[in-house]
Design a protein around this motif. Sequence first.
Motif, PDB file in Angstrom:
ATOM      1  N   ARG A 441     -77.213 -61.071  11.520  1.00 35.45           N
ATOM      2  CA  ARG A 441     -78.399 -61.794  12.000  1.00 35.45           C
ATOM      3  C   ARG A 441     -78.881 -61.280  13.358  1.00 35.45           C
ATOM      4  O   ARG A 441     -79.784 -61.861  13.946  1.00 35.45           O
ATOM      5  CB  ARG A 441     -78.086 -63.288  12.111  1.00 35.45           C
ATOM      6  N   GLU A 443     -80.881 -59.181  15.703  1.00 35.11           N
ATOM      7  CA  GLU A 443     -82.115 -58.389  15.659  1.00 35.11           C
ATOM      8  C   GLU A 443     -82.067 -57.180  16.580  1.00 35.11           C
ATOM      9  O   GLU A 443     -82.899 -56.276  16.443  1.00 35.11           O
ATOM     10  CB  GLU A 443     -83.303 -59.276  16.035  1.00 35.11           C
ATOM     11  N   ARG A 444     -81.111 -57.155  17.517  1.00 33.19           N
ATOM     12  CA  ARG A 444     -81.033 -56.027  18.437  1.00 33.19           C
ATOM     13  C   ARG A 444     -80.346 -54.812  17.818  1.00 33.19           C
ATOM     14  O   ARG A 444     -80.438 -53.709  18.358  1.00 33.19           O
ATOM     15  CB  ARG A 444     -80.288 -56.452  19.716  1.00 33.19           C
TER      16      ARG A 444
END
Length: 573
Positions: A441, A443-444
Amino acid sequence: MANRQSTRLPKSTTLTDVQLYVNGLPFILDRELLASKSAKVAAILDENPNQDLSYFLRDISPDTETFELVLRFCHGFEPQISTENVIPIIGLADYLEMTEAHCRNNLLRRALIFFEQEVLPSWNETIKALRVADDFLQQAVQLGLVDACFRSLIEKAVADPHLLGAPMKNLSCDEDSEDADDAYRPNARRKLFVIDWKSEDLTVLSLQLFDAIIRSMNQHGVPPEFVASSVCQYTKRWVLSSTVGDETVSIYKRKTQRDVLEAVEKLLPYERGLVPCTLLFEMLRYAIVLEASSDCRTGFEIRIGKQLDQATVRDLLIPSQGYAKEVQYDIECLRRILRNFCGSYSPSSQFPGYIKVAELIEKFLAEIAADIDLKVNTFLSIVEMSAEVPTVTQRNSDGIYMAIDIYFHKHRYLTESEREQVCRVLDCRKLSLEACEHAARNERLPLRVVVQALFAAQLHIRDTITREVALFPDDKMIVKEEMEEEVVAEDEAMVIKEMKIMSNKVMELERECLVMRKELQKSCSLQQHNNHNDKNKQKNEKPSMWKEMKRKFGCITSIHDCNCQVKKKKVHP
């Protein structure tokens, strides 16, 4: 002052007076009185009575206080001998040959008696005398005075090592030396040597004398933990008391500090735990800043490597020299220390320090990951270094993942290719299930890493199911029995629970039945006089309900009820 005192000395005729200069100060002496005490002067005057004595001290450089004391003794004054001047007096008296063979009760004998009876028996007085001997070291060594002091100190240190200070492993490296003194009180043996319990330490000595005495103590079996304590205290006093990189420190002082560090490194024992790891790191930092020899720095790195598991994250923050505008770290130094650690202990030995070092490197990585000036290459170097430890300890890579996540959070300007480069050192197969779910999960992270994390999470779930199913036969029987016992226990609990519920219901029904019974008896007496047309109505009333309840319970509550039914059949065929 010396000149004023010398002018008060008794004077002889001017023909025998001689004026000479000692350290720039003039002294007037009587050659005949001096010759009466000094065999050397007497021999000179016997050969030539008119010999100029102004240069007879050219082979020795006495201090003015000592020379004045000798002159006063020649003029009949009692010599004031103390611990601080006994070695200089012995040296000058020996040079002047002020022996018993030349004059009875001469100065040399008096000074030697004081030295043997007042100085050598005491630890404190011996160290004080040695401190003064630095100014006359060559002559003191030749006369055997230094060896005599060494033997005295070594004898006392062997008998009572606490004279050197408490072992460093029992004290914090930031504690004062007074704490080390307070940690010990004198015993009966120590009282033979000193009057008061507080002892002088060897840190007051010059490096040359300190180095020699420590080497002698190592050779004579003084416990290494006490020797290491004395060496550390010496380093603190002469090196670590100044700020690292202080530009105000003179070149001479920096050289002195460098010499002390290089000598101390050779004196420190290699045994693990004798010197706090934090203190060794501090010595290493000074060695780097002061540009000590490579052998000196390597020696500190080896000692640190033997006990790296005792270090802290702050210890690992060693700035690299040559970077003025940005914070950089000496990664190569840390890598060498880590290699020394891994080389000191075999992986097959299951040394618990491996786990501590792995956690230490991961915490260090997370600590510096938030540094906005930390470059990608530097970060990758540390990640690659930390990745070596978990392969030995079979640990997961959650710590590395956390550091990467912190680095990406603080360095949002990184390009996709740079993120990919950083994540190449991350093995998602070694992440825990929780880390995989977090990474999926995140996003980076690059998309490739997210997909790998999802796949790794599925593998975790599959492996968990496989382990639960693919148990050994014996384990299956045990699990089966445990499951059966659990089922039986659950059934018993459920039965007991149901019985309680049914019991409550039965009691409630009995109460209702009692009420209905009374009403039914009353209705039966009234219905004996009713006609056949009212029969259907009576069946729908409470007596019919009572009969239905009796049929459900399979019982007859009383004989009266039975008679009631019979009567009804007779009246209404």
